[in-house]
Design a protein around this motif. Structure first.
Motif, PDB file in Angstrom:
ATOM      1  N   ILE A   1       0.834  -1.205   0.000  1.00  0.00           N
ATOM      2  CA  ILE A   1       0.000   0.000   0.000  1.00  0.00           C
ATOM      3  C   ILE A   1       0.867   1.253   0.000  1.00  0.00           C
ATOM      4  N   ILE A   2       1.945   1.243   0.781  1.00  0.00           N
ATOM      5  CA  ILE A   2       2.826   2.420   0.834  1.00  0.00           C
ATOM      6  C   ILE A   2       3.455   2.676  -0.532  1.00  0.00           C
ATOM      7  N   GLU A   3       3.889   1.610  -1.198  1.00  0.00           N
ATOM      8  CA  GLU A   3       4.481   1.771  -2.529  1.00  0.00           C
ATOM      9  C   GLU A   3       3.482   2.401  -3.491  1.00  0.00           C
ATOM     10  N   GLN A   4       2.233   1.947  -3.464  1.00  0.00           N
ATOM     11  CA  GLN A   4       1.215   2.516  -4.348  1.00  0.00           C
ATOM     12  C   GLN A   4       0.940   3.981  -4.006  1.00  0.00           C
ATOM     13  N   CYS A   5       0.984   4.315  -2.717  1.00  0.00           N
ATOM     14  CA  CYS A   5       0.783   5.717  -2.316  1.00  0.00           C
ATOM     15  C   CYS A   5       1.918   6.592  -2.847  1.00  0.00           C
ATOM     16  N   LEU A   6       3.142   6.082  -2.762  1.00  0.00           N
ATOM     17  CA  LEU A   6       4.286   6.870  -3.223  1.00  0.00           C
ATOM     18  C   LEU A   6       4.239   7.074  -4.737  1.00  0.00           C
ATOM     19  N   ASP A   7       3.817   6.030  -5.468  1.00  0.00           N
ATOM     20  CA  ASP A   7       3.808   6.115  -6.936  1.00  0.00           C
ATOM     21  C   ASP A   7       2.585   6.864  -7.481  1.00  0.00           C
ATOM     22  N   GLY A   8       1.456   6.766  -6.771  1.00  0.00           N
ATOM     23  CA  GLY A   8       0.231   7.316  -7.352  1.00  0.00           C
ATOM     24  C   GLY A   8      -0.347   8.518  -6.641  1.00  0.00           C
ATOM     25  N   MET A   9       0.410   9.093  -5.712  1.00  0.00           N
ATOM     26  CA  MET A   9      -0.134  10.207  -4.946  1.00  0.00           C
ATOM     27  C   MET A   9      -0.416  11.414  -5.849  1.00  0.00           C
ATOM     28  N   PRO A  10      -1.652  11.913  -5.840  1.00  0.00           N
ATOM     29  CA  PRO A  10      -1.987  13.025  -6.740  1.00  0.00           C
ATOM     30  C   PRO A  10      -1.406  14.343  -6.224  1.00  0.00           C
ATOM     31  N   PRO A  11      -1.194  15.309  -7.135  1.00  0.00           N
ATOM     32  CA  PRO A  11      -0.748  16.634  -6.677  1.00  0.00           C
ATOM     33  C   PRO A  11      -1.927  17.415  -6.105  1.00  0.00           C
ATOM     34  N   GLY A  12      -1.597  18.554  -5.536  1.00  0.00           N
ATOM     35  CA  GLY A  12      -2.667  19.414  -5.034  1.00  0.00           C
ATOM     36  C   GLY A  12      -2.447  19.827  -3.601  1.00  0.00           C
ATOM     37  N   PRO A  13      -3.409  20.566  -3.044  1.00  0.00           N
ATOM     38  CA  PRO A  13      -3.256  21.044  -1.662  1.00  0.00           C
ATOM     39  C   PRO A  13      -3.392  19.899  -0.667  1.00  0.00           C
ATOM     40  N   VAL A  14      -2.885  20.124   0.528  1.00  0.00           N
ATOM     41  CA  VAL A  14      -2.992  19.117   1.587  1.00  0.00           C
ATOM     42  C   VAL A  14      -3.905  19.592   2.712  1.00  0.00           C
ATOM     43  N   MET A  15      -4.536  20.750   2.516  1.00  0.00           N
ATOM     44  CA  MET A  15      -5.449  21.273   3.537  1.00  0.00           C
ATOM     45  C   MET A  15      -6.621  21.965   2.860  1.00  0.00           C
ATOM     46  N   ALA A  16      -7.817  21.748   3.365  1.00  0.00           N
ATOM     47  CA  ALA A  16      -9.006  22.385   2.810  1.00  0.00           C
ATOM     48  C   ALA A  16      -8.934  23.900   3.018  1.00  0.00           C
ATOM     49  N   ASP A  17      -9.593  24.616   2.137  1.00  0.00           N
ATOM     50  CA  ASP A  17      -9.590  26.081   2.244  1.00  0.00           C
ATOM     51  C   ASP A  17     -10.924  26.525   2.830  1.00  0.00           C
ATOM     52  N   ASP A  18     -11.131  26.203   4.086  1.00  0.00           N
ATOM     53  CA  ASP A  18     -12.360  26.593   4.770  1.00  0.00           C
ATOM     54  C   ASP A  18     -11.961  27.256   6.078  1.00  0.00           C
ATOM     55  N   ARG A  19     -11.831  28.567   6.040  1.00  0.00           N
ATOM     56  CA  ARG A  19     -11.283  29.297   7.179  1.00  0.00           C
ATOM     57  C   ARG A  19     -12.183  29.252   8.416  1.00  0.00           C
ATOM     58  N   LYS A  20     -13.393  28.739   8.260  1.00  0.00           N
ATOM     59  CA  LYS A  20     -14.243  28.619   9.444  1.00  0.00           C
ATOM     60  C   LYS A  20     -13.674  27.581  10.407  1.00  0.00           C
ATOM     61  N   TYR A  21     -13.006  26.560   9.841  1.00  0.00           N
ATOM     62  CA  TYR A  21     -12.490  25.470  10.677  1.00  0.00           C
ATOM     63  C   TYR A  21     -10.983  25.300  10.581  1.00  0.00           C
ATOM     64  N   VAL A  22     -10.386  25.807   9.502  1.00  0.00           N
ATOM     65  CA  VAL A  22      -8.969  25.535   9.225  1.00  0.00           C
ATOM     66  C   VAL A  22      -8.114  26.725   9.652  1.00  0.00           C
ATOM     67  N   LEU A  23      -6.992  26.449  10.284  1.00  0.00           N
ATOM     68  CA  LEU A  23      -6.078  27.518  10.668  1.00  0.00           C
ATOM     69  C   LEU A  23      -5.505  28.189   9.424  1.00  0.00           C
ATOM     70  N   PRO A  24      -5.311  29.502   9.441  1.00  0.00           N
ATOM     71  CA  PRO A  24      -4.691  30.171   8.281  1.00  0.00           C
ATOM     72  C   PRO A  24      -3.236  29.731   8.126  1.00  0.00           C
ATOM     73  N   PRO A  25      -2.721  29.759   6.897  1.00  0.00           N
ATOM     74  CA  PRO A  25      -1.320  29.368   6.678  1.00  0.00           C
ATOM     75  C   PRO A  25      -0.374  30.204   7.541  1.00  0.00           C
ATOM     76  N   ARG A  26       0.706  29.582   7.961  1.00  0.00           N
ATOM     77  CA  ARG A  26       1.618  30.263   8.882  1.00  0.00           C
ATOM     78  C   ARG A  26       2.212  31.534   8.280  1.00  0.00           C
ATOM     79  N   HIS A  27       2.482  31.509   6.957  1.00  0.00           N
ATOM     80  CA  HIS A  27       3.118  32.695   6.367  1.00  0.00           C
ATOM     81  C   HIS A  27       2.197  33.915   6.417  1.00  0.00           C
ATOM     82  N   GLU A  28       0.876  33.695   6.473  1.00  0.00           N
ATOM     83  CA  GLU A  28      -0.052  34.823   6.542  1.00  0.00           C
ATOM     84  C   GLU A  28      -0.017  35.510   7.909  1.00  0.00           C
TER      85      GLU A  28
END
Length: 420
Positions: free
Chosen positions: A300-327
């Motif tokens: 399973i780990i091998e398949q995750c490493l080979d097939g992991m899709p690109p994109g964000p790793v955190m939802a953009d819902d500021r009601k529940y999600v902490l703002p990015p540290r750089h902000e």
């Protein structure tokens, strides 16, 4: 007949399946009127992960009564959750089970995510899957190493610790810590995987199957090991289901039930792996199931490493999600928002949810009830260690006391999780 001529209680033959006793299944009373001795197994004993006291009644070398006495490491985890905001509950969840820390985090975070109906990015789901399997290997390595110690073999323990350290190195590369990482967060994961992780993880996947081969040679090829484990603590499929067993303890009895297949979550429905099952449900099958599951985790780990899709790793819902540290360095609004989320938390709509995951020990689940406030109204965890513990008495009574060690070890309970 004199006391010295008296025979011990009869021992049930090997391969005899355990039978659910009447009354409380976790306790079997000894026969009355016999010349018996009661001893304490624990509370501190090398075959228990944590503190467990078994009150064992012996007739010679034979166990004739057993009562499990738990609660020695009860720390009020569930009530602590109910006093904290949802954000502050995350660091508590991994501390119930120091071996399945990531699975515990997934259950709690997943339950809250269902309540707030937040969509987790696909890449974050794949990353969570990868680390869930690394965590499974980590837990099974400790199980395997300590199984050897309980039989008097120390070398396998050191080999397993060597691979376990490699797994924890991978955790440290991404999360900054080796255990209790607080990596899964509501809406995704704290950070993306860094440069260099991919190469190290692939190297681990190349080497680990060879290590597992060596473990199998040491265990399956060892006559002493086979004789000590085969035919001990047998539990058939029907009884295992009735006793609520799950995970490798259930699959060793021939029941192919795995939440990763039965109720797919994360990215498991996109991955190829086999559900490892046993045939006869004895301690040896439980041992082999865990060893062979490490092969599947590497797949399973091998398949995750080979097939992991690109994109964000955190939802953009500021009601529940902490703002990015750089902000936080450039935006006063983000700084205030971060402060309010951390100190006051967020409100969750009234309702309830049961969110299970396939932890290394079986079905670990978070049952969460919200009354609409910023803290959970009720949090309860289904702990597979607690459930499997009640089968100890029926599997150990009318067997030699030396086999009791094998039975307890083969169930792979962690008392921090059982007591919570």
């Amino acid at each position: 007949m004199s006391a010295t001529e008296r025979q011990s209680a009869p021992v049930v033959p090997l391969w005899t399946p355990a039978v659910i006793p009447s009354g409380a299944p976790s306790k079997i009373d000894p026969p009355e009127g016999e010349d018996l001795i009661t001893v304490n197994f624990g509370p501190n004993h090398p075959s228990t992960h944590g503190v467990l006291r078994l009150i064992v009644t012996l007739d010679g070398e034979v166990v004739v009564g057993l009562d499990a006495d738990i609660g020695y490491v009860h720390t009020g985890f569930e009530k602590n959750f109910e006093q904290k905001t949802y954000w502050k509950g995350i660091p508590y969840s991994p501390r119930m089970d120091y071996l399945a820390f990531f699975a515990n985090e997934l259950a709690y975070v997943g339950a809250v995510e269902q309540m707030i109906d937040i969509e987790v990015p696909e890449r974050a789901q794949w990353i969570r899957t990868l680390f869930a399997e690394l965590n499974r290997i980590h837990s099974h390595l400790i199980f395997l190493g300590t199984s050897g110690v309980e039989l008097g073999a120390i070398s396998l323990f050191f080999y397993c610790l060597r691979e376990r350290d490699t797994v924890l190195d991978l955790f440290e590369m991404v999360t900054g810590v080796r255990m209790h990482d607080r990596y899964p967060q509501f809406g995704g994961v704290a950070e993306d995987i860094p440069k260099g992780f991919l190469a190290e993880a692939k190297r681990f996947c190349r080497e680990m199957p060879q290590r597992i081969d060596e473990y199998l040679d040491l265990v399956a090829g060892n006559a002493v090991w086979r004789d000590r484990y085969r035919g001990i603590g047998v539990i058939d499929a029907e009884t295992a289901i009735a006793m609520g067993l799950s995970g490798p303890n259930l699959r060793a009895s021939g029941v192919p039930y795995d939440l990763r297949r039965a109720q797919p979550y994360l990215a498991y429905d996109k991955l190829q792996f086999d559900v490892v099952v046993g045939e006869r449900g004895d301690a040896y099958d439980r041992l082999m199931c865990r060893i062979k599951e490490m092969y599947e985790s590497v797949r399973i780990i091998e398949q995750c490493l080979d097939g992991m899709p690109p994109g964000p790793v955190m939802a953009d819902d500021r009601k529940y999600v902490l703002p990015p540290r750089h902000e936080l360095h450039t935006s006063m609004e983000s700084l205030i928002h971060h402060f309010k989320l951390v100190t006051e938390g967020f409100r969750v709509r009234p309702g309830q949810v049961y969110y299970p995951v396939e932890s290394p020990r079986g079905e670990f689940a978070c049952y969460l009830v919200s009354d609409g406030g910023t803290t959970p109204w009720r949090v309860h965890f289904r702990a597979p260690s607690f459930v499997s513990l009640q089968s100890t008495a029926m599997m150990a009574v009318n067997r030699y006391v030396a086999d009791l060690i094998v039975v307890v070890a083969s169930l792979d309970g962690v008392m921090g999780e059982a007591d919570r």
